[in-house]
Design a protein around this motif. Structure first.
Motif, PDB file in Angstrom:
ATOM      1  N   ASN A  45      77.440   6.292  70.702  1.00 26.36           N
ATOM      2  CA  ASN A  45      78.062   5.922  71.979  1.00 26.36           C
ATOM      3  C   ASN A  45      77.044   5.424  73.006  1.00 26.36           C
ATOM      4  O   ASN A  45      77.021   5.840  74.156  1.00 26.36           O
ATOM      5  CB  ASN A  45      78.880   7.083  72.540  1.00 26.36           C
ATOM      6  N   ASN A  46      76.174   4.561  72.540  1.00 27.06           N
ATOM      7  CA  ASN A  46      75.192   3.886  73.396  1.00 27.06           C
ATOM      8  C   ASN A  46      74.144   4.816  73.995  1.00 27.06           C
ATOM      9  O   ASN A  46      73.609   4.552  75.065  1.00 27.06           O
ATOM     10  CB  ASN A  46      75.904   3.090  74.495  1.00 27.06           C
ATOM     11  N   LYS A  47      73.855   5.927  73.308  1.00 29.48           N
ATOM     12  CA  LYS A  47      72.785   6.811  73.770  1.00 29.48           C
ATOM     13  C   LYS A  47      72.208   7.589  72.597  1.00 29.48           C
ATOM     14  O   LYS A  47      72.816   7.692  71.531  1.00 29.48           O
ATOM     15  CB  LYS A  47      73.270   7.747  74.876  1.00 29.48           C
ATOM     16  N   SER A  48      71.038   8.142  72.833  1.00 27.58           N
ATOM     17  CA  SER A  48      70.360   8.917  71.808  1.00 27.58           C
ATOM     18  C   SER A  48      71.169  10.178  71.492  1.00 27.58           C
ATOM     19  O   SER A  48      71.702  10.832  72.388  1.00 27.58           O
ATOM     20  CB  SER A  48      68.972   9.302  72.318  1.00 27.58           C
TER      21      SER A  48
ATOM     22  N   ALA B 141      84.705   1.672  68.506  1.00 28.43           N
ATOM     23  CA  ALA B 141      84.114   0.622  69.340  1.00 28.43           C
ATOM     24  C   ALA B 141      84.339  -0.779  68.784  1.00 28.43           C
ATOM     25  O   ALA B 141      84.242  -1.764  69.513  1.00 28.43           O
ATOM     26  CB  ALA B 141      82.610   0.870  69.494  1.00 28.43           C
ATOM     27  N   PHE B 142      84.647  -0.874  67.498  1.00 30.61           N
ATOM     28  CA  PHE B 142      84.740  -2.181  66.855  1.00 30.61           C
ATOM     29  C   PHE B 142      85.750  -3.131  67.486  1.00 30.61           C
ATOM     30  O   PHE B 142      85.420  -4.306  67.695  1.00 30.61           O
ATOM     31  CB  PHE B 142      85.024  -2.037  65.353  1.00 30.61           C
ATOM     32  N   PRO B 143      86.982  -2.722  67.819  1.00 33.43           N
ATOM     33  CA  PRO B 143      87.927  -3.698  68.388  1.00 33.43           C
ATOM     34  C   PRO B 143      87.397  -4.405  69.647  1.00 33.43           C
ATOM     35  O   PRO B 143      87.520  -5.622  69.778  1.00 33.43           O
ATOM     36  CB  PRO B 143      89.169  -2.860  68.698  1.00 33.43           C
ATOM     37  N   ALA B 144      86.771  -3.660  70.538  1.00 31.50           N
ATOM     38  CA  ALA B 144      86.214  -4.286  71.752  1.00 31.50           C
ATOM     39  C   ALA B 144      85.045  -5.206  71.397  1.00 31.50           C
ATOM     40  O   ALA B 144      84.904  -6.292  71.964  1.00 31.50           O
ATOM     41  CB  ALA B 144      85.769  -3.217  72.735  1.00 31.50           C
ATOM     42  N   TRP B 145      84.205  -4.779  70.447  1.00 31.34           N
ATOM     43  CA  TRP B 145      83.074  -5.603  70.024  1.00 31.34           C
ATOM     44  C   TRP B 145      83.564  -6.885  69.357  1.00 31.34           C
ATOM     45  O   TRP B 145      83.059  -7.972  69.615  1.00 31.34           O
ATOM     46  CB  TRP B 145      82.197  -4.805  69.074  1.00 31.34           C
ATOM     47  N   ARG B 146      84.589  -6.761  68.521  1.00 27.16           N
ATOM     48  CA  ARG B 146      85.157  -7.909  67.823  1.00 27.16           C
ATOM     49  C   ARG B 146      85.681  -8.941  68.816  1.00 27.16           C
ATOM     50  O   ARG B 146      85.554 -10.148  68.606  1.00 27.16           O
ATOM     51  CB  ARG B 146      86.295  -7.430  66.914  1.00 27.16           C
TER      52      ARG B 146
ATOM     53  N   ILE C  80      80.109   7.244  62.459  1.00 30.52           N
ATOM     54  CA  ILE C  80      81.041   6.301  61.836  1.00 30.52           C
ATOM     55  C   ILE C  80      82.326   6.194  62.656  1.00 30.52           C
ATOM     56  O   ILE C  80      82.829   5.094  62.907  1.00 30.52           O
ATOM     57  CB  ILE C  80      81.338   6.717  60.379  1.00 30.52           C
ATOM     58  N   ASP C  81      82.861   7.335  63.095  1.00 36.64           N
ATOM     59  CA  ASP C  81      84.091   7.322  63.898  1.00 36.64           C
ATOM     60  C   ASP C  81      83.889   6.595  65.227  1.00 36.64           C
ATOM     61  O   ASP C  81      84.750   5.840  65.665  1.00 36.64           O
ATOM     62  CB  ASP C  81      84.585   8.753  64.146  1.00 36.64           C
TER      63      ASP C  81
END
Length: 70
Positions: free
Chosen positions: A9-12, A53-58, A47-48
């Protein structure tokens, strides 16, 4: 020595396991750091999050995705 953690989620994200593995320079064989090893639960969480996040990235434009990567 630096420990390379997971990314969630965009962080370590350190994960739930305490053990690590050596990261070596392939040219010299010298150990340059440690990488955190993942549990099955850690892998599932990452993975989840990626699947969510994939739909927004797509739907993000190629120009914007290129900016993020570079």
């Amino acid at each position: 020595m630096a420990v390379i953690s997971h990314w969630l989620n965009n962080k370590s994200y350190p994960g739930t396991r305490a053990d690590t593995a050596a990261v070596t320079n392939p040219a010299t064989g010298a150990v340059t750091g440690q990488v955190a090893l993942a549990s099955v639960e850690d892998a599932r969480a990452v993975i989840d999050a990626a699947a969510a996040a994939f739909p927004a990235w797509r739907d993000t434009s190629l120009a914007k995705r290129t900016q993020v990567i570079f």
